[in-house]
Every structure is written in C-alpha cells, then in structure tokens.
Design an enzyme around this catalytic site. Structure first.
Site, mmCIF file in Angstrom:
data_model
loop_
_atom_site.group_PDB
_atom_site.id
_atom_site.type_symbol
_atom_site.label_atom_id
_atom_site.label_comp_id
_atom_site.label_asym_id
_atom_site.label_seq_id
_atom_site.Cartn_x
_atom_site.Cartn_y
_atom_site.Cartn_z
ATOM 1 N N SER A 1 -11.225 -9.225 1.925
ATOM 2 C CA SER A 1 -11.998 -8.687 3.047
ATOM 3 C C SER A 1 -12.776 -9.800 3.750
ATOM 4 C CB SER A 1 -12.990 -7.631 2.558
ATOM 5 O OG SER A 1 -12.320 -6.543 1.987
HETATM 6 N N1 SAH Z 1 -12.362 -6.109 -2.393
HETATM 7 C C1 SAH Z 1 -11.122 -6.789 -2.111
HETATM 8 C C2 SAH Z 1 -10.392 -6.085 -0.986
HETATM 9 C C3 SAH Z 1 -8.921 -6.175 -1.154
HETATM 10 S S1 SAH Z 1 -7.989 -5.217 -0.025
HETATM 11 C C4 SAH Z 1 -11.338 -8.249 -1.778
HETATM 12 O O1 SAH Z 1 -12.388 -8.605 -1.263
HETATM 13 O O2 SAH Z 1 -10.433 -9.040 -2.014
HETATM 14 C C5 SAH Z 1 -7.936 -3.639 -0.783
HETATM 15 C C6 SAH Z 1 -7.351 -3.538 -2.157
HETATM 16 O O3 SAH Z 1 -7.296 -2.149 -2.498
HETATM 17 C C7 SAH Z 1 -5.924 -4.058 -2.285
HETATM 18 O O4 SAH Z 1 -5.886 -5.013 -3.303
HETATM 19 C C8 SAH Z 1 -5.112 -2.824 -2.647
HETATM 20 O O5 SAH Z 1 -4.052 -3.079 -3.544
HETATM 21 C C9 SAH Z 1 -6.162 -1.934 -3.297
HETATM 22 N N2 SAH Z 1 -5.846 -0.506 -3.288
HETATM 23 C C10 SAH Z 1 -5.269 0.242 -2.311
HETATM 24 N N3 SAH Z 1 -5.153 1.529 -2.695
HETATM 25 C C11 SAH Z 1 -5.675 1.597 -3.959
HETATM 26 C C12 SAH Z 1 -5.835 2.653 -4.907
HETATM 27 N N4 SAH Z 1 -5.432 3.905 -4.660
HETATM 28 N N5 SAH Z 1 -6.402 2.362 -6.089
HETATM 29 C C13 SAH Z 1 -6.818 1.099 -6.394
HETATM 30 N N6 SAH Z 1 -6.683 0.063 -5.540
HETATM 31 C C14 SAH Z 1 -6.131 0.296 -4.343
#
Ligand code: SAH
Length: 214
Positions: free
Chosen positions: A65
């Site tokens: 993010s």
């Molecule tokens: N907080 C992270 C954001 C990553 S993007 C950072 O700063 O790097 C969002 C993440 O949510 C992705 O890695 C994706 O695989 C995960 N995601 C999407 N749907 C999900 C679900 N149902 N359960 C768990 N993780 C999920």
C-alpha cells in the site's frame, strides 16, 4: 551507521514530511514510518523508489500500500499499546510492521501462500513479531482470538464482511475500504451487540479482497 542506511533514513524523514503535509498528525504513526525500512519489504527492482508515497507491485498481482494509505488507516485506528488487532491482507508485511512497532498484539491473515511464506520469514528477521501470521481467508476473520479491539482491512471489499463485524469488541473500531473500483474508507465503531456507527472518510484505491484462499 552505513552510508546506505543513512541514505534511507534521510529518505524516510522526507516521506514523513510529505505525510504530515497530507494531514497525518499522529506522532506514533509518523514515528513508526520513520523507523521501518520499507525498502526491505519490496522487491529489489523497486527498492530505490521505496520512500516515494506510492504503491508498488509485490508479486502475485498484489501491491504494497501507498505510505499515505497505511498512515491514514493506522491513524484512524486510534491504536494504543497492548491492543489486540486483526489485520486482513498481510501482503508485504509493511502495515503489519507498523502495527507491531506501535506495540499492538497483531494477528494477520493473508490468502496468497507465497506472500504468507515471505512474511513468516521477513517480519521476525527485521524484529517485528506479530502474535500470529495466518494463511487463510480474511472474510472468516480469526475466531480463536476474537473479539478484537481493532480490525484493519487492507484490501477493497465489496461489502462489510459480517463475520468481521461480529469479531469486533463492543467499543472497538474497524477501518475498512469498501467498494468495487474505488473504495470509500469506512471507520466503524461497535456501540453494542447489534449497533454499529459507520462513517466514511474519503476515497482510496485498493486491490480487491477476494473470497477463499489460493
Ligand atoms: N497491508 C499490505 C497490503 C497488501 S495488498 C501491505 O502494505 O503490503 C492486499 C493484500 O490482501 C494482498 O496481499 C492480498 O493477497 C490480500 N487479500 C485479498 N483478499 C484477501 C482475503 N480474503 N483474505 C486475506 N487476504 C486477502
């Protein structure tokens, strides 16, 4: 201190200045961001850009993010040391590191196996120790540790997941982006067993929260 780490620290201080200008005032959030080596949560190809206020690819079609988004969501959590927090979407682990650095007891769920495996290694290696990193579907929450003082969702959900609402403590807060292409940031307070106060705070763009794990 090596030249390399001095360089990164200088870049982080600049980034913190940008976040302040954009309205992030919580000193604990700014402190965490000024301490955490964001570049180490990114692929080497992007590390030179790590302290720009931008999202970048982390593989598996996912992104780390944007720092402003991390800071905004974290500020809205009004986190205090020792609180129990559930994070959905561990991703790169960067947001998890921010929560750990702020002294929270963190439970975090990721549905992409490769990203989950990476976080199992990198977080403790850098000195961040969530209580548990879970491979699973965030829509289910994590019942064994429920209820939570705080819940943060870092992927865009098309709805307010009922199971997550039910795992929030009375008096607790959840910060979750809701919407299909563009998401509105919802800040939700659980007032009682069945009452939730909901307010929205601006538009953001997240990768989608997907059903089931893969
Ligand atoms: N907080 C992270 C954001 C990553 S993007 C950072 O700063 O790097 C969002 C993440 O949510 C992705 O890695 C994706 O695989 C995960 N995601 C999407 N749907 C999900 C679900 N149902 N359960 C768990 N993780 C999920």
């Amino acid at each position: 201190m090596t030249g390399e780490s001095t360089k990164h620290m200088g870049q982080r201080i600049k980034l913190v200045g940008i976040l302040k200008d954009k309205g992030i005032l919580d000193i604990n959030v700014l402190d965490a961001i000024s301490n955490i080596p964001r570049h180490l949560f990114m692929d080497s190809a992007f590390q030179n850009h790590a302290y720009q206020d931008k999202a970048f690819p982390i593989g598996e079609n996912q992104t780390i993010s944007q720092p402003y988004t991390v800071a905004f969501q974290t500020q809205e959590l009004k986190l205090k040391k020792g609180m129990k927090i559930l994070e959905i979407g561990t991703g790169s682990g960067y947001q998890t590191a921010v929560l750990c650095q702020m002294g929270a007891n963190v439970f975090t769920i990721e549905r992409q196996y490769k990203l989950y495996r990476k976080c199992l290694k990198i977080l403790p290696k850098l000195g961040y120790n969530p209580k548990k990193i879970i491979f699973g579907d965030g829509y289910q929450g994590y019942l064994p540790q429920s209820p939570y003082d705080r819940i943060i969702v870092t992927a865009g959900s098309s709805e307010l997941p009922k199971k997550l609402l039910s795992q929030l403590k009375i008096g607790g807060l959840m910060v979750i982006p809701v919407g299909l292409n563009i998401q509105k940031m919802f800040v939700i307070k659980r007032k009682s067993e069945n009452e939730f106060d909901k307010i929205t705070k601006g538009n953001f763009r997240f990768v989608p929260m997907l059903k089931n794990k893969n």
